[in-house]
Design a protein around this motif. Structure first.
Motif, PDB file in Angstrom:
ATOM      1  N   GLY A 164       0.771  -1.226   0.000  1.00 27.80           N
ATOM      2  CA  GLY A 164       0.000   0.000   0.000  1.00 27.80           C
ATOM      3  C   GLY A 164       0.806   1.280   0.000  1.00 27.80           C
ATOM      4  N   HIS A 165       2.136   1.182  -0.005  1.00 29.45           N
ATOM      5  CA  HIS A 165       3.015   2.347   0.117  1.00 29.45           C
ATOM      6  C   HIS A 165       3.698   2.601  -1.230  1.00 29.45           C
ATOM      7  CE1 HIS A 165       6.659   4.355   2.317  1.00 29.45           C
ATOM      8  NE2 HIS A 165       5.854   5.240   1.750  1.00 29.45           N
ATOM      9  N   THR A 181       0.545   0.508  12.509  1.00 30.89           N
ATOM     10  CA  THR A 181      -0.151   1.396  13.439  1.00 30.89           C
ATOM     11  C   THR A 181      -0.276   0.807  14.845  1.00 30.89           C
ATOM     12  OG1 THR A 181      -2.289   0.552  12.703  1.00 30.89           O
ATOM     13  CG2 THR A 181      -1.455   2.519  11.610  1.00 30.89           C
ATOM     14  N   GLN A 216      -8.661  -0.948  15.367  1.00 33.13           N
ATOM     15  CA  GLN A 216      -9.142  -1.204  14.015  1.00 33.13           C
ATOM     16  C   GLN A 216      -8.118  -1.999  13.211  1.00 33.13           C
ATOM     17  OE1 GLN A 216      -9.351   2.186  11.338  1.00 33.13           O
ATOM     18  NE2 GLN A 216     -11.220   1.386  10.396  1.00 33.13           N
ATOM     19  N   THR A 217      -6.832  -1.625  13.370  1.00 32.65           N
ATOM     20  CA  THR A 217      -5.780  -2.353  12.658  1.00 32.65           C
ATOM     21  C   THR A 217      -5.670  -3.778  13.171  1.00 32.65           C
ATOM     22  OG1 THR A 217      -4.547  -0.321  12.250  1.00 32.65           O
ATOM     23  CG2 THR A 217      -3.321  -2.379  12.099  1.00 32.65           C
ATOM     24  N   HIS A 273      -7.882   3.556  16.587  1.00 32.76           N
ATOM     25  CA  HIS A 273      -7.225   3.274  15.313  1.00 32.76           C
ATOM     26  C   HIS A 273      -6.386   2.004  15.418  1.00 32.76           C
ATOM     27  CE1 HIS A 273      -4.863   5.123  11.674  1.00 32.76           C
ATOM     28  NE2 HIS A 273      -5.342   3.926  11.422  1.00 32.76           N
ATOM     29  N   GLY A 331      -0.657   3.209   4.276  1.00 29.97           N
ATOM     30  CA  GLY A 331      -1.745   3.811   3.527  1.00 29.97           C
ATOM     31  C   GLY A 331      -3.098   3.434   4.105  1.00 29.97           C
ATOM     32  N   ASN A 332      -4.048   3.180   3.232  1.00 31.07           N
ATOM     33  CA  ASN A 332      -5.374   2.721   3.646  1.00 31.07           C
ATOM     34  C   ASN A 332      -5.244   1.286   4.139  1.00 31.07           C
ATOM     35  OD1 ASN A 332      -7.970   1.430   3.552  1.00 31.07           O
ATOM     36  ND2 ASN A 332      -8.734   3.133   2.327  1.00 31.07           N
ATOM     37  N   ARG A 333      -5.265   1.104   5.461  1.00 33.78           N
ATOM     38  CA  ARG A 333      -4.979  -0.220   6.016  1.00 33.78           C
ATOM     39  C   ARG A 333      -6.009  -1.256   5.604  1.00 33.78           C
ATOM     40  NH1 ARG A 333      -0.994   3.352   7.613  1.00 33.78           N
ATOM     41  NH2 ARG A 333       0.538   2.293   8.906  1.00 33.78           N
ATOM     42  N   GLU A 334      -7.244  -0.855   5.440  1.00 30.73           N
ATOM     43  CA  GLU A 334      -8.253  -1.829   5.031  1.00 30.73           C
ATOM     44  C   GLU A 334      -7.892  -2.433   3.677  1.00 30.73           C
ATOM     45  OE1 GLU A 334     -13.109  -2.291   4.834  1.00 30.73           O
ATOM     46  OE2 GLU A 334     -12.204  -0.377   5.378  1.00 30.73           O
ATOM     47  N   GLU A 335      -7.377  -1.596   2.774  1.00 28.00           N
ATOM     48  CA  GLU A 335      -6.978  -2.088   1.457  1.00 28.00           C
ATOM     49  C   GLU A 335      -5.628  -2.791   1.501  1.00 28.00           C
ATOM     50  OE1 GLU A 335      -7.048   1.208  -1.212  1.00 28.00           O
ATOM     51  OE2 GLU A 335      -9.216   1.493  -1.065  1.00 28.00           O
ATOM     52  N   SER A 336      -4.643  -2.168   2.165  1.00 26.94           N
ATOM     53  CA  SER A 336      -3.284  -2.707   2.112  1.00 26.94           C
ATOM     54  C   SER A 336      -3.145  -3.995   2.916  1.00 26.94           C
ATOM     55  CB  SER A 336      -2.269  -1.664   2.586  1.00 26.94           C
ATOM     56  OG  SER A 336      -2.544  -1.239   3.902  1.00 26.94           O
TER      57      SER A 336
END
Length: 220
Positions: free
Chosen positions: A30-31, A100, A114-115, A111, A75-80
């Motif tokens: 994601g980076h 995170t 969530q991760t 947060h 980046g967007n952790r849900e995607e990455s």
């Protein structure tokens, strides 16, 4: 496994390295900027993802255990983090400074939770930030961080690094292109290992070369 990792970064946890088949770090899913920063030979983020997943799955089977030493996804952790669902094997994560859930990453507890939930959803087991344990009866350490060295000119995150008491250390973080062993540290990051996980048989050969003197000290 520790469901509330990284609250005390320097507190070691006893770990059975004999269960591990591969070790790796620093994928940075994601980076996009890591392609430039680490001079990776990829034209796009999608190409990087595809090559990293292919390199992993060429080696790792469904029943293999992989120890990942941090900086998994940005980046967007849900995607990455979702990208990592394509990776074979049982996946263990030692958090790095860009994860995170790390003790050095500044964000809200909500947060971080969530991760943790996303990592659990996509098959990751989260471990403490510093691991001490044994491999074939020999004491070794694993951490995202080396005893010394950084990807930047200034050494960062001193509070999270393991203390150097002479034990062999598996680490990532530096993004160095030099492959593998340097003294009693071994760089397992993808940038120094053809973008693939390192088989623990390679680590075993390194431990044999180090000899027994520094391998029987320390505590577990």
């Amino acid at each position: 496994m520790d469901d509330n990792p990284a609250t005390e970064a320097t507190e070691p946890s006893v770990f059975d390295f004999d269960q591990v088949d591969f070790v790796t770090s620093d994928h940075h899913f994601g980076h996009a900027r890591i392609i430039e920063l680490a001079e990776r030979p990829f034209a796009s983020l999608d190409e990087m993802h595809g090559e990293l997943i292919a390199a992993w799955n060429r080696l790792v089977g469904p029943e293999d255990v992989v120890l990942h030493l941090g900086d998994l996804a940005l980046g967007n952790r849900e995607e990455s983090i979702g990208v990592t669902a394509a990776l074979n094997g049982r996946k263990l994560l030692v958090p790095g400074n860009h994860d995170t859930i790390s003790s050095v990453y500044r964000c809200t507890e909500a947060h971080k939770q969530q991760t943790r939930d996303l990592l659990d959803q996509w098959g990751w087991e989260v471990l403490p930030e510093n691991l001490i344990g044994t491999r074939s009866g020999l004491h070794i350490l694993a951490s995202h961080y080396p005893y010394r060295g950084d990807s930047q000119s200034e050494e960062r995150h001193a509070e999270a690094r393991p203390a150097d008491e002479g034990l062999p250390l598996l680490h990532g973080h530096t993004h160095h292109r030099n492959n593998g062993a340097h003294g009693h540290m071994f760089h397992v990051g993808v940038d120094g290992n053809d973008f693939a996980p390192v088989p623990m048989t390679v680590i075993d050969e390194w431990l044999d070369r180090l000899g027994g003197d520094c391998l029987t000290t320390g505590r577990v």
